[in-house]
Design a protein around this motif. Structure first.
Motif, PDB file in Angstrom:
ATOM      1  N   LEU A  91      -4.710  26.996 -25.241  1.00 14.34           N
ATOM      2  CA  LEU A  91      -3.334  26.345 -25.587  1.00 14.34           C
ATOM      3  C   LEU A  91      -3.729  24.786 -25.456  1.00 14.34           C
ATOM      4  CD1 LEU A  91      -0.371  26.404 -25.469  1.00 14.34           C
ATOM      5  CD2 LEU A  91      -0.360  26.042 -23.093  1.00 14.34           C
ATOM      6  N   LYS A  92      -3.286  24.322 -26.633  1.00 11.91           N
ATOM      7  CA  LYS A  92      -3.562  22.721 -26.996  1.00 11.91           C
ATOM      8  C   LYS A  92      -2.528  21.960 -26.444  1.00 11.91           C
ATOM      9  CE  LYS A  92      -6.764  23.215 -30.849  1.00 11.91           C
ATOM     10  NZ  LYS A  92      -7.017  24.651 -30.660  1.00 11.91           N
ATOM     11  N   ILE A  93      -2.454  20.985 -25.633  1.00 12.34           N
ATOM     12  CA  ILE A  93      -1.638  20.125 -25.092  1.00 12.34           C
ATOM     13  C   ILE A  93      -1.740  18.833 -25.063  1.00 12.34           C
ATOM     14  CG2 ILE A  93      -0.764  22.146 -23.429  1.00 12.34           C
ATOM     15  CD1 ILE A  93      -1.893  20.345 -21.129  1.00 12.34           C
ATOM     16  N   ARG A  94      -0.940  18.050 -25.286  1.00 14.70           N
ATOM     17  CA  ARG A  94      -0.734  16.485 -24.928  1.00 14.70           C
ATOM     18  C   ARG A  94       0.063  16.113 -23.753  1.00 14.70           C
ATOM     19  NH1 ARG A  94       1.610  13.147 -29.221  1.00 14.70           N
ATOM     20  NH2 ARG A  94       0.130  11.369 -28.447  1.00 14.70           N
ATOM     21  N   TYR A  95      -0.537  15.296 -23.214  1.00 16.70           N
ATOM     22  CA  TYR A  95       0.207  15.045 -21.641  1.00 16.70           C
ATOM     23  C   TYR A  95      -0.062  13.404 -21.303  1.00 16.70           C
ATOM     24  CZ  TYR A  95      -4.534  15.737 -19.594  1.00 16.70           C
ATOM     25  OH  TYR A  95      -5.826  15.461 -19.314  1.00 16.70           O
ATOM     26  N   VAL A  96       0.674  12.924 -20.205  1.00 20.97           N
ATOM     27  CA  VAL A  96       0.636  11.890 -19.592  1.00 20.97           C
ATOM     28  C   VAL A  96      -0.292  12.294 -18.392  1.00 20.97           C
ATOM     29  CG1 VAL A  96       1.516  10.080 -18.346  1.00 20.97           C
ATOM     30  CG2 VAL A  96       2.640  10.951 -20.518  1.00 20.97           C
ATOM     31  N   GLN A  97      -1.455  11.378 -18.266  1.00 22.00           N
ATOM     32  CA  GLN A  97      -2.172  11.762 -17.247  1.00 22.00           C
ATOM     33  C   GLN A  97      -2.352  10.255 -16.315  1.00 22.00           C
ATOM     34  OE1 GLN A  97      -6.707  11.362 -18.303  1.00 22.00           O
ATOM     35  NE2 GLN A  97      -6.261   9.582 -19.921  1.00 22.00           N
ATOM     36  N   GLN A  98      -2.602  10.693 -14.811  1.00 17.83           N
ATOM     37  CA  GLN A  98      -2.742   9.617 -13.997  1.00 17.83           C
ATOM     38  C   GLN A  98      -3.891   8.683 -14.314  1.00 17.83           C
ATOM     39  OE1 GLN A  98      -4.117  10.274  -9.826  1.00 17.83           O
ATOM     40  NE2 GLN A  98      -2.177  10.154  -9.442  1.00 17.83           N
ATOM     41  N   VAL A  99      -3.736   7.439 -14.256  1.00 16.59           N
ATOM     42  CA  VAL A  99      -4.766   6.454 -14.606  1.00 16.59           C
ATOM     43  C   VAL A  99      -4.683   5.752 -13.242  1.00 16.59           C
ATOM     44  CG1 VAL A  99      -5.457   4.647 -16.105  1.00 16.59           C
ATOM     45  CG2 VAL A  99      -4.163   6.559 -17.034  1.00 16.59           C
ATOM     46  N   ALA A 100      -5.552   5.957 -12.471  1.00 18.66           N
ATOM     47  CA  ALA A 100      -5.733   5.157 -10.844  1.00 18.66           C
ATOM     48  C   ALA A 100      -6.785   4.061 -11.415  1.00 18.66           C
ATOM     49  CB  ALA A 100      -6.269   5.920  -9.985  1.00 18.66           C
ATOM     50  N   ASP A 101      -7.390   3.678 -12.247  1.00 19.94           N
ATOM     51  CA  ASP A 101      -8.151   2.655 -12.666  1.00 19.94           C
ATOM     52  C   ASP A 101      -7.526   1.520 -13.196  1.00 19.94           C
ATOM     53  OD1 ASP A 101     -10.160   0.799 -13.297  1.00 19.94           O
ATOM     54  OD2 ASP A 101     -11.498   2.368 -14.407  1.00 19.94           O
ATOM     55  N   ASN A 119       0.898  -1.225  -0.053  1.00 19.71           N
ATOM     56  CA  ASN A 119      -0.065   0.173  -0.095  1.00 19.71           C
ATOM     57  C   ASN A 119       0.895   1.215   0.000  1.00 19.71           C
ATOM     58  OD1 ASN A 119      -2.527   1.295   0.014  1.00 19.71           O
ATOM     59  ND2 ASN A 119      -2.314   1.657   2.249  1.00 19.71           N
ATOM     60  N   GLY A 120       1.907   1.248   0.676  1.00 19.48           N
ATOM     61  CA  GLY A 120       2.861   2.371   0.852  1.00 19.48           C
ATOM     62  C   GLY A 120       3.446   2.427  -0.528  1.00 19.48           C
ATOM     63  N   ALA A 121       3.832   1.623  -1.428  1.00 18.42           N
ATOM     64  CA  ALA A 121       4.650   1.864  -2.553  1.00 18.42           C
ATOM     65  C   ALA A 121       3.757   1.685  -3.748  1.00 18.42           C
ATOM     66  CB  ALA A 121       5.604   0.475  -2.583  1.00 18.42           C
ATOM     67  N   PHE A 122       2.588   1.584  -3.542  1.00 23.65           N
ATOM     68  CA  PHE A 122       1.663   1.138  -4.758  1.00 23.65           C
ATOM     69  C   PHE A 122       1.520   2.469  -5.694  1.00 23.65           C
ATOM     70  CE2 PHE A 122      -1.688   0.287  -7.702  1.00 23.65           C
ATOM     71  CZ  PHE A 122      -1.698  -0.921  -7.987  1.00 23.65           C
ATOM     72  N   ALA A 123       1.009   3.529  -4.991  1.00 25.62           N
ATOM     73  CA  ALA A 123       0.821   5.091  -6.016  1.00 25.62           C
ATOM     74  C   ALA A 123       2.064   5.703  -6.533  1.00 25.62           C
ATOM     75  CB  ALA A 123      -0.106   5.906  -5.006  1.00 25.62           C
ATOM     76  N   ALA A 124       2.978   5.764  -5.375  1.00 27.89           N
ATOM     77  CA  ALA A 124       4.406   6.166  -6.198  1.00 27.89           C
ATOM     78  C   ALA A 124       5.131   5.538  -7.213  1.00 27.89           C
ATOM     79  CB  ALA A 124       5.245   6.087  -5.025  1.00 27.89           C
ATOM     80  N   VAL A 125       4.669   3.968  -7.213  1.00 28.51           N
ATOM     81  CA  VAL A 125       5.456   3.080  -8.119  1.00 28.51           C
ATOM     82  C   VAL A 125       4.484   3.558  -9.611  1.00 28.51           C
ATOM     83  CG1 VAL A 125       5.471   1.006  -9.158  1.00 28.51           C
ATOM     84  CG2 VAL A 125       6.434   1.513  -6.942  1.00 28.51           C
ATOM     85  N   ARG A 126       3.267   3.468  -9.386  1.00 31.76           N
ATOM     86  CA  ARG A 126       2.219   3.686 -10.319  1.00 31.76           C
ATOM     87  C   ARG A 126       2.598   4.951 -11.208  1.00 31.76           C
ATOM     88  NH1 ARG A 126      -2.864   5.199  -7.864  1.00 31.76           N
ATOM     89  NH2 ARG A 126      -1.783   7.271  -7.792  1.00 31.76           N
ATOM     90  N   ASP A 127       2.510   5.999 -10.529  1.00 31.18           N
ATOM     91  CA  ASP A 127       2.775   7.369 -11.087  1.00 31.18           C
ATOM     92  C   ASP A 127       4.033   7.462 -11.670  1.00 31.18           C
ATOM     93  OD1 ASP A 127       0.374   7.856 -10.339  1.00 31.18           O
ATOM     94  OD2 ASP A 127       0.797   9.389  -8.883  1.00 31.18           O
ATOM     95  N   ALA A 128       5.093   7.079 -11.151  1.00 33.39           N
ATOM     96  CA  ALA A 128       6.582   6.971 -11.645  1.00 33.39           C
ATOM     97  C   ALA A 128       6.713   6.242 -12.967  1.00 33.39           C
ATOM     98  CB  ALA A 128       7.435   6.371 -10.590  1.00 33.39           C
TER      99      ALA A 128
END
Length: 216
Positions: free
Chosen positions: A136-146, A48-57
Motif C-alpha cells: 500500500l503506497k501512502i503519503r503522510y505527514v511525519q513527526q519531525v523532532a529534529d 517543556n510542557g507545551a513544546f511537543a504538543a505544539v510541534r505535532d499540532a
C-alpha cells in the motif's frame, strides 16, 4: 555562574534547537531566557510542557514540505474482522494521512476523480484498513523532532505559538496574550506562504473548511 548561563542562553539563540525556539518565545513575552527545557525554572517547565504538543499540532495542521514522507506498506497477517480485506500498520512518527494508493485525501473540490471515496479506507488506531492490495503506497505527514530540519519560517511560527500557549502562565497578562495570538496568526500565514512558494503547485488543497462545507 549566572553570567555563564546568560551567555550560554544567548549563544543558543543562534543555533536551531528546541531551547533557541523556546527562548525566541520567551523573548516575545519579555521574559528571561533559559538554558535548558529541563531546568527547574518555571519558564522552562512551561515551555517543556507545551513544546511537543505544539510541534505535532502544527506539523499535522498543514502540508509542510519538510515533513512530507512516502511509504510502501506490507499488509499485516491479521485481516480486519469485517468491512475491509487488509490492514496496514502506519509508520513510526505518523501524524496525518495524505494519500492512499492513487487517491489524494484532500483533492480540490472540482476534481471528483482524484478525491478518495469515503469507503476506500478507514484509519483506525495505528492501522489503515482498506481493500487495496499490498504494497500500500501512502503519503503522510511525519513527526519531525529534529529542529534543524525545520524551515526557518516554521520555527518562528512554533515560537509564536509557544508564546501564546504559555503567555498567561508566565506573564499573567491577557493583553499580552491577545498580542501573542495576533503574532502567531501572522507567523503562520508567513510560514504557509513560504511553504507554498517552495515547490510547484500541487493538486491537493488543505482547505478543510471548504471541504466540510461541501459535505466531505
Amino acid at each position: 555562574c549566572r553570567r555563564f548561563a546568560r551567555v550560554r542562553a544567548r549563544r543558543e539563540c543562534f543555533v536551531a534547537s528546541e531551547v533557541s525556539i523556546a527562548n525566541r518565545a520567551l523573548t516575545k513575552l519579555g521574559a528571561g531566557l533559559i538554558t535548558a527545557l529541563t531546568d527547574d525554572d518555571p519558564k522552562a517547565v512551561a515551555m517543556n510542557g507545551a513544546f511537543a504538543a505544539v510541534r505535532d499540532a502544527e506539523l499535522r495542521r498543514r502540508r509542510w514540505k519538510f515533513s512530507l514522507a512516502r511509504a510502501s506498506l506490507p499488509a499485516l497477517s491479521a485481516a480486519p474482522a469485517f468491512g475491509y480485506s487488509y490492514a496496514y500498520q502506519v509508520p513510526d512518527g505518523f501524524l496525518r494521512l495524505l494519500q492512499v494508493g492513487d487517491f489524494d485525501l484532500a483533492a480540490p473540490l472540482n476534481d471528483e476523480f482524484s478525491f478518495a471515496p469515503t469507503a476506500l479506507y478507514s484509519l483506525e488506531g495505528r492501522q489503515i484498513l482498506t481493500s487495496l492490495t499490498a504494497p500500500l503506497k501512502i503519503r503522510y505527514v511525519q513527526q519531525v523532532a529534529d529542529v534543524s530540519q525545520w524551515d526557518a519560517a516554521f520555527q518562528e511560527a512554533i515560537a509564536a505559538r509557544l508564546a501564546y500557549e504559555c503567555c498567561y502562565r508566565i506573564t499573567q497578562s491577557t493583553e499580552r496574550e491577545d498580542r501573542c495570538l495576533r503574532d502567531y496568526n501572522l507567523a503562520v500565514r508567513e510560514a504557509s506562504r513560504a511553504n507554498a512558494l517552495e515547490s510547484a503547485a500541487e493538486r491537493a488543497s488543505d482547505d478543510t473548511w471548504l471541504m466540510s462545507r461541501a459535505g466531505r
